[in-house]
Design an enzyme around this catalytic site. Structure first.
Site, mmCIF file in Angstrom:
data_model
loop_
_atom_site.group_PDB
_atom_site.id
_atom_site.type_symbol
_atom_site.label_atom_id
_atom_site.label_comp_id
_atom_site.label_asym_id
_atom_site.label_seq_id
_atom_site.Cartn_x
_atom_site.Cartn_y
_atom_site.Cartn_z
ATOM 1 N N PRO A 66 0.820 -1.238 0.072
ATOM 2 C CG PRO A 66 0.030 -1.257 2.271
ATOM 3 C CD PRO A 66 0.824 -1.898 1.092
ATOM 4 C CG HIS A 67 1.961 2.846 -3.367
ATOM 5 N ND1 HIS A 67 1.575 1.565 -3.745
ATOM 6 C CD2 HIS A 67 1.875 3.687 -4.468
ATOM 7 C CE1 HIS A 67 1.185 1.638 -4.800
ATOM 8 N NE2 HIS A 67 1.185 2.858 -5.500
#
Length: 107
Positions: A66-67
């Site tokens: 996740p970013h």
């Protein structure tokens, strides 16, 4: 850039007992928040969730990254979370995720 430059021991979580993708994102956001003074935790969660709406960051083989690009983040910040039990993450290979590497970068 060296991985040690963006992640520290305070942003590593092991054996988290979360039971959903949403909770996993909230927990990785909390870890990432430890490296982003002045950025509200809810902004980090919203940024990660907004990116997930574009497509799952579950890469496969139990791994997700996740970013997001978050206003107020000055340098790249990373965090690692290992879940006690894998959760459904809408990964590309349809396998549950138990390893998450979170990343925030400047907007």
């Amino acid at each position: 850039m060296n991985l040690a430059e963006i992640i520290s021991m305070e942003r590593v979580g092991l054996d988290s007992a979360v039971t959903s993708k949403k909770r996993a994102l909230e927990e990785i956001a909390a870890l990432l928040g430890k490296g982003t003074s002045g950025v509200p935790g809810e902004d980090i969660v919203k940024g990660l969730a907004a990116r997930e709406k574009l497509g799952s960051t579950g890469l496969g083989h139990g791994v997700a990254i996740p970013h997001g690009r978050i206003a107020g983040v000055r340098d790249s910040v990373g965090a690692f979370l290992r879940l006690r039990h894998p959760v459904d993450y809408d990964s590309h290979d349809a396998e549950p995720v138990d390893l998450l590497f979170g990343l925030l970068v400047p907007e």
